[in-house]
Design an enzyme around this catalytic site. Structure first.
Site, short mmCIF file in Angstrom:
data_model
loop_
_atom_site.label_atom_id
_atom_site.label_comp_id
_atom_site.label_asym_id
_atom_site.label_seq_id
_atom_site.Cartn_x
_atom_site.Cartn_y
_atom_site.Cartn_z
N GLY A 33 0.82 -1.20 0.00
CA GLY A 33 0.00 0.00 0.00
C GLY A 33 0.84 1.24 0.00
O GLY A 33 2.06 1.19 -0.21
N ASN A 34 0.21 2.37 0.21
CA ASN A 34 0.94 3.64 0.27
C ASN A 34 0.26 4.56 1.28
O ASN A 34 -0.78 4.21 1.84
CB ASN A 34 1.02 4.28 -1.12
CG ASN A 34 -0.34 4.60 -1.68
OD1 ASN A 34 -1.03 5.48 -1.21
ND2 ASN A 34 -0.75 3.86 -2.71
N ARG A 35 0.86 5.72 1.51
CA ARG A 35 0.44 6.59 2.60
C ARG A 35 -0.66 7.58 2.24
O ARG A 35 -0.97 8.46 3.03
CB ARG A 35 1.63 7.38 3.13
CG ARG A 35 2.69 6.53 3.79
CD ARG A 35 3.75 7.42 4.39
NE ARG A 35 4.92 6.68 4.84
CZ ARG A 35 4.99 6.01 5.99
NH1 ARG A 35 3.95 6.01 6.82
NH2 ARG A 35 6.08 5.36 6.30
N SER A 36 -1.23 7.48 1.06
CA SER A 36 -2.26 8.46 0.68
C SER A 36 -3.42 8.44 1.67
O SER A 36 -3.93 7.37 2.03
CB SER A 36 -2.79 8.13 -0.73
OG SER A 36 -3.87 8.98 -1.03
N ALA A 101 -3.70 7.64 -5.37
CA ALA A 101 -2.33 7.11 -5.43
C ALA A 101 -2.45 5.64 -5.82
O ALA A 101 -2.78 4.79 -4.99
CB ALA A 101 -1.64 7.28 -4.09
#
Ligand code: CTP
Ligand code: CA
Length: 229
Positions: A33-36, A101
């Site tokens: 995943g990512n931090r968006s 994102a």
């Protein structure tokens, strides 16, 4: 901003916005995943709705954000799901905004069962590229439809934030690209953004430091000014 102080200049305009970060499964309980946080996409959707637009908000993983009033919210998980939902929403939209994102890569073959540890090191995770949804939406663009991309850039040894943004705008072929300067705690997981609004026509408008709602207003102002809705 107070909704009753905003112009109703998007009355009846159909808008599709993506937001948040996609999650690509490794196994049934783990993901890449990512931090968006989704805050920018939600602000774009909220402000558009306040200005009279009919908004579909396609949201991948986000922080715990309230659904903006009057917005049609579609929840997705993976890039593939976001792609399906955005193609469907874009088919009915006058303006398409990719603020999500999207994971660039996903595990080739997510494990069917939870991966167990053993007494040896795990195999490397094989990744494959995800489709470029923005590029696909540009390829599918109808006459008069406006397609907007976002880019979070840090600048590096090769080029600055703005140069990376210009190159990305050309590569993607979208009508507008919002370029955010990130790093040093900017943009991700914070309330404020700063950057540039680049148009395919070559205009470059700085967006001063301000709230995500302010950035949203700046984008909608530019879209209204240059479109015949
Ligand atoms: N985007 C997309 N599909 C992807 C990756 C990105 O639609 N698979 C969209 C994002 O929503 C954003 C824009 O493309 O609007 C730019 O995303 P970004 O990650 O900055 O660009 P990339 O082309 O992935 O380039 P890189 O990450 O290498 O800088
Ligand atoms: Ca990327």
């Amino acid at each position: 901003e107070r909704a009753d102080a905003l112009p109703r200049d998007l009355e009846g305009v159909r808008v599709a916005v993506s937001a948040g970060g996609t999650r690509e499964p490794l196994d049934p309980v783990r993901y890449l995943g990512n931090r968006s946080s989704g805050r920018q996409g939600f602000a774009l959707a909220r402000v558009a709705a306040q200005r009279g637009a009919r908004v579909t908000l396609v949201a991948a993983h986000t922080a715990d954000l309230g659904t903006p009033a009057g917005v049609d919210l579609v929840r997705v998980g993976t890039a593939e799901q976001l792609r399906e939902a955005m193609h469907a929403a874009a088919a009915e939209a006058d303006v398409v905004v990719m603020a999500a994102a999207v994971a660039d890569f996903r595990p080739v073959a997510p494990a069917e069962h939870k991966i167990k540890k053993s007494d040896r090191d795990p195999d490397p995770v094989a990744l494959t590229r995800n489709p470029d949804i923005l590029a696909e939406l540009v390829a599918a663009r109808r006459p008069g439809q406006v397609v907007v991309g976002f880019a979070a850039e840090t600048g590096d040894a090769e080029a600055g934030v703005l140069e990376h943004g210009r190159a990305k705008l050309k590569r993607k072929g979208c009508d507008w690209l919002v370029v955010n300067a990130v790093g040093d705690g900017r943009a991700f997981e914070v309330e404020d953004n700063a950057g540039w609004l680049l148009s395919a026509g070559g205009s470059e408008t700085p967006i001063p430091h301000g709230s995500k709602a302010h950035l949203a207003s700046a984008l909608w102002d530019a879209v209204v000014r240059t479109s015949n809705f």
